[in-house]
Motif scaffolding. Structure first.
Motif, short mmCIF file in Angstrom:
data_model
loop_
_atom_site.label_atom_id
_atom_site.label_comp_id
_atom_site.label_asym_id
_atom_site.label_seq_id
_atom_site.Cartn_x
_atom_site.Cartn_y
_atom_site.Cartn_z
N GLN A 32 0.83 -1.19 0.00
CA GLN A 32 0.00 0.00 0.00
C GLN A 32 0.87 1.25 0.00
OE1 GLN A 32 -2.95 -0.08 2.98
NE2 GLN A 32 -4.14 1.52 2.02
N THR A 34 1.40 4.93 0.83
CA THR A 34 0.81 5.84 1.79
C THR A 34 0.76 7.27 1.27
OG1 THR A 34 2.94 6.17 2.85
CG2 THR A 34 1.50 4.48 3.79
N ASN A 35 1.39 7.58 0.18
CA ASN A 35 1.42 8.94 -0.33
C ASN A 35 0.41 9.10 -1.46
OD1 ASN A 35 3.41 9.31 1.55
ND2 ASN A 35 5.08 9.23 0.10
N GLU A 156 4.18 13.44 8.60
CA GLU A 156 3.22 12.35 8.39
C GLU A 156 1.83 12.91 8.65
OE1 GLU A 156 2.19 7.81 9.86
OE2 GLU A 156 4.00 8.79 10.60
N SER A 158 -2.55 12.60 7.69
CA SER A 158 -3.71 11.90 7.11
C SER A 158 -4.90 12.85 7.21
CB SER A 158 -3.99 10.59 7.82
OG SER A 158 -4.33 10.83 9.17
N THR A 172 -3.20 10.47 2.59
CA THR A 172 -2.12 10.20 3.53
C THR A 172 -0.81 10.56 2.88
OG1 THR A 172 -1.89 7.90 2.78
CG2 THR A 172 -3.32 8.29 4.68
N LYS A 174 3.55 10.46 4.02
CA LYS A 174 4.63 10.27 4.99
C LYS A 174 5.93 10.41 4.22
CE LYS A 174 6.55 7.09 8.38
NZ LYS A 174 6.41 5.80 9.04
#
Length: 181
Positions: A32, A34-35, A156, A158, A172, A174
């Motif tokens: 996955q 995250t960005n 980081e 969200s 999201t 990070k």
């Protein structure tokens, strides 16, 4: 000798069967990223985040599919930059802190795709989320942003907004960020 050959073949066959587990071929789960920003099963990759403090205890956050280098060149040198996906928002706090910001702390936001940066300004594009759009379905009814971690070189974040038509916009990020003062 024939008996030994059969034993070696059976041993190799047993070793092959035991080493090939049935779940090896069924592991289709992708790592996955995250960005990203997601909306209606569409995923928009985020390559950079800019944090920009402003007057009046406000901080602007910008998420983009373009790199910091591309954005700075377009903003500072007037270079035209096409196919820009940008999620921009303003938070009523400066400096930022590691906390959750409620919808009332975020007085301005806009998510547009396929935009351009012309003469340092974001232009055109397809608006997917907007605080003050004439199409009220593109306005959000709820939302929040959580700043999980905020150091001098890493951030980081969200966030989640629910548009008036029920569509959810999640994001999201990070990684590195640019502090633009």
């Amino acid at each position: 000798m024939k008996k030994l050959n059969k034993l070696v073949i059976l041993f190799c066959l047993a070793l092959t069967v035991l080493n090939c587990s049935s779940d090896d071929d069924n592991n289709t789960e992708q790592p996955q990223n995250t960005n990203v920003i997601t909306l209606n099963n569409e995923t928009y990759v985020v390559h950079s985040v800019i944090v920009e403090p402003a007057l009046g205890d406000n901080t602007y956050l910008s998420f983009s599919n373009k790199t910091e280098t591309e954005l700075l060149d377009a903003i500072n040198n007037g270079t035209q930059l096409d196919n820009v996906d940008a999620f921009n928002l303003r938070i009523n706090q400066s400096p930022l802190a590691e906390q959750t910001y409620s919808f009332s702390d975020i007085p301005d936001y806009e998510f547009s795709v396929n935009s351009q940066i012309i003469n340092g300004e974001l232009e055109d594009g397809d608006i997917l989320l907007d605080r003050n759009n004439s199409n009220t379905n593109l306005n959000a009814s709820t939302g929040s942003l959580t700043l999980e971690s905020y150091t001098t070189d890493q951030i980081e974040i969200s966030f989640q907004f629910t548009r008036n038509d029920g569509v959810i916009v999640n994001g999201t990020y990070k990684g590195d960020y640019l502090y633009y003062d």
